[in-house]
Enzyme design. Structure first.
Site, short mmCIF file in Angstrom:
data_model
loop_
_atom_site.label_atom_id
_atom_site.label_comp_id
_atom_site.label_asym_id
_atom_site.label_seq_id
_atom_site.Cartn_x
_atom_site.Cartn_y
_atom_site.Cartn_z
N SER A 1 -3.96 1.11 -4.60
CA SER A 1 -3.35 -0.13 -4.10
C SER A 1 -4.40 -1.20 -3.79
O SER A 1 -4.06 -2.23 -3.25
CB SER A 1 -2.52 0.16 -2.85
OG SER A 1 -3.36 0.62 -1.80
N GLU B 1 -5.67 9.64 0.15
CA GLU B 1 -6.02 8.22 0.21
C GLU B 1 -7.11 7.79 -0.78
O GLU B 1 -7.00 6.75 -1.40
CB GLU B 1 -6.45 7.81 1.63
CG GLU B 1 -5.33 7.84 2.66
CD GLU B 1 -4.23 6.80 2.43
OE1 GLU B 1 -4.36 5.91 1.55
OE2 GLU B 1 -3.20 6.90 3.13
N HIS C 1 0.83 -1.21 0.00
CA HIS C 1 0.00 0.00 0.00
C HIS C 1 0.87 1.26 0.00
O HIS C 1 0.68 2.15 -0.82
CB HIS C 1 -0.95 0.04 1.20
CG HIS C 1 -1.53 1.41 1.41
ND1 HIS C 1 -2.57 1.90 0.66
CD2 HIS C 1 -1.15 2.41 2.24
CE1 HIS C 1 -2.82 3.15 1.03
NE2 HIS C 1 -1.98 3.49 1.98
N HIS D 1 1.45 5.24 -2.71
CA HIS D 1 1.86 6.62 -2.39
C HIS D 1 3.11 7.10 -3.12
O HIS D 1 3.24 8.29 -3.37
CB HIS D 1 2.15 6.74 -0.89
CG HIS D 1 0.92 6.74 -0.03
ND1 HIS D 1 0.09 7.84 0.10
CD2 HIS D 1 0.37 5.78 0.76
CE1 HIS D 1 -0.90 7.55 0.93
NE2 HIS D 1 -0.77 6.30 1.35
FE FE Z 1 -1.95 5.40 2.89
#
Ligand code: FE
Ligand code: PHE
Length: 289
Positions: free
Chosen positions: A208, A189, A143, A148
């Site tokens: 993700s 997010e 993730h 990110h």
């Molecule tokens: Fe995150």
């Protein structure tokens, strides 16, 4: 004589996990929660699991991610196995001045903001198990890295994330933390962005995720509203289910400019307003999809 609970002179208190029960090993972390990645410790099974996660997600992001993410992902070229942070950092530093730092998992807000404000993105060093292929409770390496890190190569996104970190440090004594946490949730997010080809994802929680990425863009159930800074900062979020609500920005430039003003008066104003549940609508909402 030091009593139990009072640290020995000259020795700082070891870093504590931000909440009990987290999986990572916090005991050897530095005061800013950094730990070495220890790349050579990953097993060949873990590298193989990374490749599977990456390949599954690559098919999805090709259809559903914003073009900035896809361009950056290609530059990172991290599909062959678990990436080495030091070689990734060479690319990041020369492109936007960002770097990634290894951490045991979630870290406290102040340290998190401090890292972002200095263009350091904390990445969890451990990978999920095969049983967690589709869903994992805590953020893991996949993730944190796949979701990110690529966009840290985009100059405007990179600028915004640093400003967010600096804004977080500023918000702590002002009581702004809950509002900034919601902003992060609905942008970094779970954010969506309008592109020439249609609405696409840029939020790491979507990029993700095998299930939520197509859901966020195609499913008739969730609502997708035009991004409105104060509206976002008043809206509660759910951490335990697919999102019922997403916010759509026009561009990273919009995110940067909408968040540029001094938030101090906003926090005072927001404290007077009732919060909104994700299911609620207000008259000003612009439903996009
Ligand atoms: Fe995150
Ligand atoms: N401009 C905000 C402030 O002055 C800081 C901030 C920047 C917050 C970017 C979020 C995102 O407090």
């Amino acid at each position: 004589m030091p009593t139990l609970g009072s640290p020995l002179p000259g020795k700082s208190v070891p870093p504590q996990p931000p909440r009990p029960g987290l999986r990572g090993n916090y005991t050897d972390a530095r005061p800013d929660y950094r730990i070495p990645q220890q790349w050579s410790h990953y097993s060949s099974d873990e590298h193989a699991l990374w490749q599977l996660l990456y390949a599954r997600q690559l098919r999805l992001v090709r259809r559903y991610a914003c073009p900035e993410f896809l361009a950056a992902l290609q530059k990172l070229d991290a599909g062959g196995g678990i990436p080495r942070f030091d070689s990734v950092n060479r690319k990041l530093r020369r492109t936007t001045g960002w770097e990634v730092v290894g951490v045991p998992g979630l870290i406290p807000d102040r340290e998190f903001f401090e890292h972002l404000a200095h263009r350091r993105f904390p990445v969890t060093v451990w990978l999920r198990t095969p049983q967690e292929f589709d869903y994992i409770v805590e953020p893991d390496l996949f993730h944190d890295f796949f979701g990110h890190v690529p966009l840290l190569l985009d100059p405007v996104y990179a600028e915004h994330l640093q400003a967010y970190g600096a804004g977080g440090l500023k918000a702590l004594p002002l009581g702004g933390l809950p509002y900034l946490a919601r902003l992060y949730w609905y942008t970094i997010e779970f954010g969506l962005v309008r592109t020439a080809a249609g609405v696409r994802a840029y939020g790491a929680g979507l990029l993700s995720s095998g299930a939520e990425l197509p859901y966020a863009l195609l499913d008739p159930r969730p609502r997708r509203l035009a991004f409105d800074l104060l509206r976002v900062m008043r809206t509660e979020y759910r951490i335990d289910s697919l999102q019922p609500l997403y916010f759509v920005i026009e561009s990273f430039a919009q995110l940067l400019s909408d968040t540029a003003p001094d938030f101090t008066p906003y926090y005072a104003h927001l404290a007077q307003l009732p919060t909104l549940q994700c299911g609620e609508t207000v008259a000003e909402d612009r439903i996009l999809l």
